[in-house]
Design an enzyme around this catalytic site. Sequence first.
Site, short mmCIF file in Angstrom:
data_model
loop_
_atom_site.label_atom_id
_atom_site.label_comp_id
_atom_site.label_asym_id
_atom_site.label_seq_id
_atom_site.Cartn_x
_atom_site.Cartn_y
_atom_site.Cartn_z
N LEU A 1 0.82 -1.21 0.00
CA LEU A 1 0.00 0.00 0.00
C LEU A 1 0.85 1.26 0.00
O LEU A 1 0.55 2.22 -0.72
CB LEU A 1 -0.92 -0.01 1.23
CG LEU A 1 -2.14 -0.92 1.07
CD1 LEU A 1 -2.73 -1.31 2.42
CD2 LEU A 1 -3.21 -0.23 0.23
N ASP B 1 11.59 2.90 3.95
CA ASP B 1 11.36 1.47 4.22
C ASP B 1 12.58 0.92 4.97
O ASP B 1 13.65 1.51 4.94
CB ASP B 1 11.15 0.68 2.92
CG ASP B 1 10.20 -0.50 3.13
OD1 ASP B 1 9.01 -0.39 2.77
OD2 ASP B 1 10.65 -1.52 3.70
N ASN C 1 2.38 4.77 7.40
CA ASN C 1 1.87 3.52 6.82
C ASN C 1 2.68 2.28 7.22
O ASN C 1 2.15 1.16 7.16
CB ASN C 1 1.88 3.68 5.29
CG ASN C 1 1.75 2.37 4.56
OD1 ASN C 1 0.66 1.85 4.40
ND2 ASN C 1 2.88 1.81 4.12
N TYR D 1 -1.89 -6.04 17.27
CA TYR D 1 -2.16 -5.21 16.08
C TYR D 1 -3.45 -4.41 16.26
O TYR D 1 -3.52 -3.22 15.96
CB TYR D 1 -2.26 -6.15 14.88
CG TYR D 1 -2.51 -5.51 13.54
CD1 TYR D 1 -1.49 -4.81 12.88
CD2 TYR D 1 -3.74 -5.64 12.91
CE1 TYR D 1 -1.72 -4.26 11.63
CE2 TYR D 1 -3.97 -5.09 11.66
CZ TYR D 1 -2.96 -4.41 11.03
OH TYR D 1 -3.18 -3.86 9.79
N LYS E 1 -3.74 -0.40 16.24
CA LYS E 1 -4.55 0.27 15.20
C LYS E 1 -5.72 1.04 15.81
O LYS E 1 -6.13 2.07 15.27
CB LYS E 1 -5.04 -0.75 14.18
CG LYS E 1 -3.92 -1.32 13.30
CD LYS E 1 -3.17 -0.23 12.56
CE LYS E 1 -2.44 -0.74 11.32
NZ LYS E 1 -1.62 0.31 10.69
N THR F 1 -2.35 -7.45 -0.63
CA THR F 1 -0.90 -7.20 -0.51
C THR F 1 -0.27 -8.44 0.12
O THR F 1 -0.96 -9.41 0.45
CB THR F 1 -0.60 -6.00 0.42
OG1 THR F 1 -1.03 -6.36 1.75
CG2 THR F 1 -1.28 -4.73 -0.02
N1 LIG Z 1 -3.31 -4.83 3.27
C1 LIG Z 1 -4.41 -4.55 3.93
O1 LIG Z 1 -5.52 -4.99 3.57
C2 LIG Z 1 -4.37 -3.70 5.16
C3 LIG Z 1 -5.53 -3.60 5.93
C4 LIG Z 1 -5.54 -2.78 7.04
C5 LIG Z 1 -4.39 -2.06 7.36
N2 LIG Z 1 -3.27 -2.19 6.61
C6 LIG Z 1 -2.10 -1.39 7.00
O2 LIG Z 1 -1.55 -0.75 5.87
C7 LIG Z 1 -0.12 -0.64 6.04
C8 LIG Z 1 0.59 -1.27 4.85
O3 LIG Z 1 0.21 -2.62 4.74
P1 LIG Z 1 0.61 -3.54 3.49
O4 LIG Z 1 -0.49 -4.51 3.34
O5 LIG Z 1 1.04 -2.70 2.34
O6 LIG Z 1 1.86 -4.30 4.12
P2 LIG Z 1 3.18 -4.86 3.43
O7 LIG Z 1 3.72 -5.84 4.40
O8 LIG Z 1 2.92 -5.28 2.03
O9 LIG Z 1 4.13 -3.56 3.39
C9 LIG Z 1 4.60 -2.96 4.55
C10 LIG Z 1 5.89 -2.23 4.25
O10 LIG Z 1 6.36 -1.62 5.46
C11 LIG Z 1 7.74 -1.89 5.60
N3 LIG Z 1 8.09 -1.83 7.01
C12 LIG Z 1 7.85 -2.75 7.99
N4 LIG Z 1 8.32 -2.31 9.17
C13 LIG Z 1 8.88 -1.11 8.94
C14 LIG Z 1 9.53 -0.14 9.76
N5 LIG Z 1 9.71 -0.35 11.08
N6 LIG Z 1 9.97 1.00 9.19
C15 LIG Z 1 9.80 1.24 7.88
N7 LIG Z 1 9.20 0.36 7.04
C16 LIG Z 1 8.74 -0.79 7.58
C17 LIG Z 1 7.93 -3.25 4.99
O11 LIG Z 1 9.29 -3.49 4.66
C18 LIG Z 1 7.01 -3.16 3.78
O12 LIG Z 1 7.66 -2.59 2.66
C19 LIG Z 1 0.19 -1.28 7.38
O13 LIG Z 1 0.19 -0.30 8.39
C20 LIG Z 1 -0.99 -2.23 7.59
O14 LIG Z 1 -1.18 -2.53 8.92
C21 LIG Z 1 -3.24 -3.00 5.53
#
Ligand SMILES: NC(=O)c1ccc[n+]([C@@H]2O[C@H](COP(=O)([O-])OP(=O)(O)OC[C@H]3O[C@@H](n4cnc5c(N)ncnc54)[C@H](O)[C@@H]3O)[C@@H](O)[C@H]2O)c1
Length: 306
Positions: free
Chosen positions: A17, A36, A89, A155, A159, A189
């Site tokens: 995302l 990242d 994010n 989590y 959140k 994702t």
């Molecule tokens: N995918 C979904 O449906 C969904 C739903 C609700 C919330 N979210 C939230 O959206 C955000 C992104 O989720 P996603 O699905 O893209 O996850 P993802 O795992 O595909 O990507 C997360 C990214 O964050 C990076 N990351 C992890 N820890 C880090 C840190 N300490 N510092 C910097 N970068 C870091 C990872 O390397 C990765 O590139 C998250 O906060 C997640 O909780 C996602």
Amino acid sequence: MDLSGRVAVVTGSGRGLGLAYAKALAEAGAAVVVNDVDAGAATEAVQEIVAAGGRAVAVVAPVGSTETADALVGKAVEEFGRLDVMVTNAGILRDTVLWKMSDSDFDAVVEVHLRGTFTCARAAAVQMRAQGTGGRLVLISSPAGQRGNFGQGNYAAAKAGIVAMARTWAMELARADVTVNAVVPVAATEMTKTIPVFAPIIEESERTGAPLPEWVRKDEGMGTPEDVASLIVFLASEASAQVTGQAIGIGGDKLALWSHPQEKATAYADGGWSADAIAEAWATGVGAEPETFGIPMPAAPAAKEA
Ligand SMILES: NC(=O)c1ccc[n+]([C@@H]2O[C@H](COP(=O)([O-])OP(=O)(O)OC[C@H]3O[C@@H](n4cnc5c(N)ncnc54)[C@H](O)[C@@H]3O)[C@@H](O)[C@H]2O)c1
């Protein structure tokens, strides 16, 4: 929407995302600080944005600490002269039920999501208040934080805390014209591939290039990261100047405004309630229609199609 002249930081934007947010903001004209922990992913993200005609730089550092937050805001100012938008994010999962959850499972999730949101938002707020021209804090929450979710105590807590911080900071930063909103996204994702019922559907879509099935996009409100990115662009823009303190859901074909918890049923006892009086009143009074909790899981795909 035109974001020319604006400068954004997107944490965790090497993939998923965050990458979609960074690309969409850059495409709309904003300069972007990509962040990242994965150096390769961050570098590739910057290359992709620059190749498409955008402006971006990378900061490879783990979100959580004050040092990283200051480095992100510092980079925005050093490279692009200011900061207008902070998107918090970055995220990880350490799912397990309460009785098996270790201290490190709990702390790791709280460190990245809750502390990372706090430190990055604080550094951004200091910069935005000093600039005196307003700004946008876009905090990323989750349906798990709104409803609770099996195996996600750490989590869900982080959140939910993020939404509480959005509502609090929206009050604190109103005078500075800094809006603060929480986004509640759902998208296919690497993270959602860890949910068993979605894994085969996402993998099939990736393999064939076909869009996710309509029931997933509509009933589950889950689509691509790009579907969610439109909301981030809106929240970064002038068009959302009056939108603050909200929790906004988006995914697939769905856009939603989450309600703010409020008292649903009340009763009064002169001089206060005894435990016996509560027990008596619960079944017929305040507790007669208890709230539901947890995210309803979709039916298995075969059952769904039948
Ligand atoms: N995918 C979904 O449906 C969904 C739903 C609700 C919330 N979210 C939230 O959206 C955000 C992104 O989720 P996603 O699905 O893209 O996850 P993802 O795992 O595909 O990507 C997360 C990214 O964050 C990076 N990351 C992890 N820890 C880090 C840190 N300490 N510092 C910097 N970068 C870091 C990872 O390397 C990765 O590139 C998250 O906060 C997640 O909780 C996602």
